[in-house]
Design a protein around this motif. Structure first.
Motif, mmCIF file in Angstrom:
data_model
loop_
_atom_site.group_PDB
_atom_site.id
_atom_site.type_symbol
_atom_site.label_atom_id
_atom_site.label_comp_id
_atom_site.label_asym_id
_atom_site.label_seq_id
_atom_site.Cartn_x
_atom_site.Cartn_y
_atom_site.Cartn_z
ATOM 1 N N ARG A 62 5.319 -47.678 -43.971
ATOM 2 C CA ARG A 62 4.329 -47.570 -42.818
ATOM 3 C C ARG A 62 5.252 -47.707 -41.269
ATOM 4 N NH1 ARG A 62 0.668 -50.766 -44.171
ATOM 5 N NH2 ARG A 62 1.471 -52.743 -42.775
ATOM 6 N N ASP A 63 5.996 -48.855 -41.641
ATOM 7 C CA ASP A 63 6.480 -49.322 -40.472
ATOM 8 C C ASP A 63 7.744 -48.423 -40.084
ATOM 9 O OD1 ASP A 63 5.127 -51.747 -40.544
ATOM 10 O OD2 ASP A 63 6.561 -53.098 -41.275
ATOM 11 N N ARG A 64 8.343 -47.902 -41.059
ATOM 12 C CA ARG A 64 9.260 -46.988 -40.514
ATOM 13 C C ARG A 64 8.754 -45.526 -40.045
ATOM 14 N NH1 ARG A 64 14.043 -46.211 -38.501
ATOM 15 N NH2 ARG A 64 14.973 -44.232 -38.910
ATOM 16 N N LEU A 65 7.424 -45.225 -40.669
ATOM 17 C CA LEU A 65 7.131 -44.092 -40.110
ATOM 18 C C LEU A 65 6.553 -44.094 -38.688
ATOM 19 C CD1 LEU A 65 4.753 -42.774 -42.911
ATOM 20 C CD2 LEU A 65 6.417 -41.678 -42.129
ATOM 21 N N THR A 66 6.227 -45.434 -38.388
ATOM 22 C CA THR A 66 5.689 -45.803 -37.006
ATOM 23 C C THR A 66 6.653 -45.739 -35.842
ATOM 24 O OG1 THR A 66 4.023 -47.332 -37.819
ATOM 25 C CG2 THR A 66 4.590 -47.599 -35.353
ATOM 26 N N ILE A 67 8.001 -46.115 -36.280
ATOM 27 C CA ILE A 67 9.116 -45.935 -35.681
ATOM 28 C C ILE A 67 9.473 -44.526 -35.371
ATOM 29 C CG2 ILE A 67 11.630 -46.516 -35.385
ATOM 30 C CD1 ILE A 67 11.065 -49.095 -36.847
ATOM 31 N N VAL A 68 9.682 -43.771 -36.326
ATOM 32 C CA VAL A 68 10.017 -42.253 -36.329
ATOM 33 C C VAL A 68 8.798 -41.614 -35.273
ATOM 34 C CG1 VAL A 68 10.070 -40.203 -37.461
ATOM 35 C CG2 VAL A 68 11.045 -42.339 -38.473
ATOM 36 N N LEU A 69 7.354 -41.735 -35.433
ATOM 37 C CA LEU A 69 6.621 -40.911 -34.772
ATOM 38 C C LEU A 69 6.806 -41.525 -33.134
ATOM 39 C CD1 LEU A 69 3.662 -41.043 -37.326
ATOM 40 C CD2 LEU A 69 4.974 -39.181 -36.680
ATOM 41 N N LYS A 70 7.011 -42.806 -32.923
ATOM 42 C CA LYS A 70 7.002 -43.404 -31.495
ATOM 43 C C LYS A 70 8.360 -42.662 -31.033
ATOM 44 C CE LYS A 70 7.372 -47.499 -28.880
ATOM 45 N NZ LYS A 70 7.367 -48.813 -28.885
#
Length: 261
Positions: free
Chosen positions: A77-85
């Motif tokens: 989830r944390d990695r997806l947050t970074i990618v989407l940001k």
């Protein structure tokens, strides 16, 4: 044949699905693995190391083995947050949690599933878009099944499952979701915490904790676990699921001796 481009650089060869290499292919690689050129690294990625042991046992003595674990949902989830940001795409926390659970420990799958959701149209990633894209069952449907069980309404099981079947749900995903909701309810009854639960589900399960006994939930999870290996291969998944839920609803409830006294 060609050295790395700089004195402090390495050449890295990654061979994916290495267990698919033939015995002859391993034999061709064996010489260079015995005497590798300076600053050259070979990485053999596999999900089935036993096949390599059978086809090329000598290779194993010339490599180091690293067993990689699944990535936890929180890290995904944390990695997806970074990618989407970085892509300037907004996403609801519940939507990211659902994608992280669906990825089942694989970051590559998490990104692929996110692409799948984005392909449905522009805009923010919402929990409903994730459900629509991945064919997931709404949380309230699991709560409704939980209420059928605790209220012992065995006769209503068939209509509830039939309605979900009309929506085209994947019964395998539905069974996994029932296991997750029972596990979460058990943890809350025992006073534990369950990560990656939405606030809505957490609040609803907290309301129901006085209506369940931990021993009953444990027996239900045991029955579900016993069924799962047969369920995946069955051509009658709906029938098996209905039968399981009826058994849950008719299950003799445990009573604490203190309550009896």
């Amino acid at each position: 044949m060609y050295a790395p481009s700089g004195d402090d650089h390495h050449k890295v060869y990654i061979i994916d699905e290495a267990h698919m290499l033939t015995r002859e292919a391993w034999n061709a690689l064996l010489k260079i693995l015995e005497e590798p050129p300076p600053r050259v690294v070979f990485v053999f990625a596999t999900t089935d190391p036993q096949k390599i042991a059978q086809a090329a046992a000598p290779v194993l003595s010339r490599v180091q083995r690293f067993d990689l674990k699944r990535i936890g949902p929180a890290d995904v989830r944390d990695r997806l947050t970074i990618v989407l940001k970085a892509e300037k795409i907004k996403a609801e926390p519940d939507a990211l949690a659902m994608l992280a659970r669906a990825a089942d420990g694989s970051m590559r799958d998490a990104l692929s599933l996110t692409d799948q959701v984005l392909s449905l149209g522009a805009g923010n990633i919402t929990a409903q878009r994730v459900r629509d894209a991945l064919g997931l069952v709404h949380e309230d449907e699991y709560l409704a099944l939980l209420d059928l069980i605790v209220d012992r309404r065995a006769g209503d099981v068939f209509a509830a499952v039939g309605r979900l079947a009309d929506f085209g749900v994947d019964f395998g995903l539905l069974l996994s979701g029932i296991a997750d909701i029972l596990r979460a309810q058990l943890a809350i009854v025992l006073g534990g915490t369950v990560p990656d639960l939405s606030e809505h589900i957490r609040a609803e399960l907290d309301k129901r904790k006085e209506r369940f006994v931990s021993g009953d939930l444990l027996r239900m999870l045991t029955l579900l676990t016993d069924l799962e290996p047969h369920f995946r291969r069955s051509g009658q998944q709906q029938l098996l699921l209905e039968t399981l839920l009826v058994r849950f609803a008719l299950l003799d409830r445990l009573v604490y001796i203190v309550d009896v006294l």
